[in-house]
Design a protein around this motif. Structure first.
Motif, PDB file in Angstrom:
ATOM      1  N   LEU A 138      -9.167 127.382  55.169  1.00 21.28           N
ATOM      2  CA  LEU A 138      -9.404 126.331  54.192  1.00 21.28           C
ATOM      3  C   LEU A 138      -8.491 126.646  53.015  1.00 21.28           C
ATOM      4  O   LEU A 138      -8.728 127.597  52.267  1.00 21.28           O
ATOM      5  N   GLU A 139      -7.410 125.871  52.888  1.00 26.26           N
ATOM      6  CA  GLU A 139      -6.351 126.169  51.928  1.00 26.26           C
ATOM      7  C   GLU A 139      -6.328 125.143  50.804  1.00 26.26           C
ATOM      8  O   GLU A 139      -6.485 123.940  51.034  1.00 26.26           O
ATOM      9  N   ASP A 140      -6.131 125.644  49.602  1.00 23.88           N
ATOM     10  CA  ASP A 140      -6.058 124.812  48.403  1.00 23.88           C
ATOM     11  C   ASP A 140      -4.743 125.135  47.707  1.00 23.88           C
ATOM     12  O   ASP A 140      -4.457 126.305  47.434  1.00 23.88           O
ATOM     13  N   ASP A 141      -3.926 124.103  47.428  1.00 30.13           N
ATOM     14  CA  ASP A 141      -2.616 124.369  46.838  1.00 30.13           C
ATOM     15  C   ASP A 141      -2.680 124.651  45.337  1.00 30.13           C
ATOM     16  O   ASP A 141      -1.647 124.878  44.709  1.00 30.13           O
ATOM     17  N   ARG A 142      -3.886 124.656  44.776  1.00 28.95           N
ATOM     18  CA  ARG A 142      -4.034 125.035  43.369  1.00 28.95           C
ATOM     19  C   ARG A 142      -4.253 126.545  43.283  1.00 28.95           C
ATOM     20  O   ARG A 142      -5.047 127.100  44.047  1.00 28.95           O
ATOM     21  N   PRO A 143      -3.559 127.232  42.392  1.00 26.85           N
ATOM     22  CA  PRO A 143      -3.664 128.693  42.346  1.00 26.85           C
ATOM     23  C   PRO A 143      -5.045 129.199  41.952  1.00 26.85           C
ATOM     24  O   PRO A 143      -5.435 130.297  42.314  1.00 26.85           O
ATOM     25  N   GLY A 162       4.542 126.757  46.091  1.00 29.87           N
ATOM     26  CA  GLY A 162       4.111 127.653  45.027  1.00 29.87           C
ATOM     27  C   GLY A 162       2.868 128.417  45.438  1.00 29.87           C
ATOM     28  O   GLY A 162       2.594 128.605  46.625  1.00 29.87           O
ATOM     29  N   ALA A 163       2.110 128.862  44.446  1.00 29.95           N
ATOM     30  CA  ALA A 163       0.907 129.645  44.716  1.00 29.95           C
ATOM     31  C   ALA A 163      -0.181 128.763  45.319  1.00 29.95           C
ATOM     32  O   ALA A 163      -0.246 127.566  45.082  1.00 29.95           O
ATOM     33  N   ALA A 164      -1.053 129.393  46.102  1.00 30.62           N
ATOM     34  CA  ALA A 164      -2.149 128.665  46.722  1.00 30.62           C
ATOM     35  C   ALA A 164      -3.302 129.638  46.948  1.00 30.62           C
ATOM     36  O   ALA A 164      -3.168 130.839  46.776  1.00 30.62           O
ATOM     37  N   THR A 165      -4.443 129.084  47.330  1.00 34.50           N
ATOM     38  CA  THR A 165      -5.624 129.887  47.610  1.00 34.50           C
ATOM     39  C   THR A 165      -6.121 129.546  49.001  1.00 34.50           C
ATOM     40  O   THR A 165      -6.165 128.383  49.388  1.00 34.50           O
ATOM     41  N   ARG A 166      -6.502 130.592  49.757  1.00 37.99           N
ATOM     42  CA  ARG A 166      -6.981 130.378  51.123  1.00 37.99           C
ATOM     43  C   ARG A 166      -8.314 131.077  51.324  1.00 37.99           C
ATOM     44  O   ARG A 166      -8.487 132.236  50.969  1.00 37.99           O
TER      45      ARG A 166
END
Length: 259
Positions: A184-189, A242-246
């Motif tokens: 589950l990936e979110d492109d917001r850091p 760019g940065a992301a959160t998984r």
């Protein structure tokens, strides 16, 4: 020959003890994090009740109507605290095995479809691009389908609480032979999955706000752990955008006994 058998038994016993130690350590770390993440959720409504009652007792209300409003606000904060406590009791029951999942062999694709139906409108309302890529129909997991669906919807709901960005749920391209990895990936850091919000002031406590993200994250994590699954946060991934959160959710594959 006897000596060799004894040595093998000793090695096996040591391995079992080591596994039990790591499991106990993991449980202790979860409970410690559980308390740390939820303490401020309980403090907020308690502080609200204390501050309102103190103003009433010290005669600081400007009118009987204002005093009655303070009493109503304190009652609402008390009910919110009770809601939090009921939620924590539910998590505790899952953790201690008082509530057990109904484990079975489940196709993963239909669960992805159900999750999309339950979350796509909310994501659209917040200008969040939700992408759910169902796996092949042959992909099966050993889980409780209702619990897994609930956990995934909860994790997406937590992310949807922030505006804009892209959220993607997919099956990882590579997984070990006995497990499946869901990403589950979110492109917001920075996302609500991360513990970066300070304690809210009592004056800013919103009695109508939903359960805080930390409480819902605890519930999702507890449900997954009860199903022999694991939730891992991997932040600041490097990507072309760019940065992301998984979030990585690791689920067991069906074994021969469960097939």
């Amino acid at each position: 020959m006897t000596h060799s058998t004894g040595a093998n038994f000793s090695q096996g016993s040591d391995t079992m003890l080591q596994m039990a130690y790591y499991r106990a350590l993991e449980l202790a770390q979860f409970r410690g994090g559980f308390l740390a993440r939820t303490a401020h959720e309980l403090r907020s409504p308690i502080n609200k009740v204390i501050s309102l009652n103190q103003m009433i007792l010290e005669g600081l209300c400007e009118s009987p109507e204002e005093e009655r409003q303070f009493i109503l606000d304190a009652q609402a904060a008390s009910m919110k605290l009770l809601e939090h406590l009921d939620f924590l009791i539910q998590v505790s029951k899952i953790e201690t095995g008082q509530i057990l999942p109904k484990m079975q062999v489940v196709a993963l694709a239909p669960i992805f479809g159900q999750v999309q139906e339950m979350t796509q409108l909310q994501a659209a309302d917040r200008n969040l691009h939700l992408v759910i890529e169902p796996p092949e129909v042959t992909v099966r997991v050993w889980t409780d389908p209702a619990w897994l669906q609930n956990a995934l919807v909860t994790l997406i709901d937590i992310a949807v609480s922030s505006d804009r960005g892209t959220l993607r749920l997919t099956l990882a391209p590579e997984s070990p032979s006995d497990r499946w990895h869901l990403w589950l990936e979110d492109d917001r850091p920075t996302t609500p999955w991360q513990e970066s919000t300070p304690l809210p002031a009592a004056e800013t406590f919103d009695i109508n706000e939903p359960l805080a993200s930390s409480l819902r994250l605890n519930m999702a994590e507890a449900m997954l752990k009860a199903m022999d699954s694991r939730l891992t946060l991997i932040s600041t991934l490097d990507s072309a955008e760019g940065a992301a959160t998984r979030l990585q959710c690791t689920l067991p594959r069906p074994d021969q006994n469960a097939a």
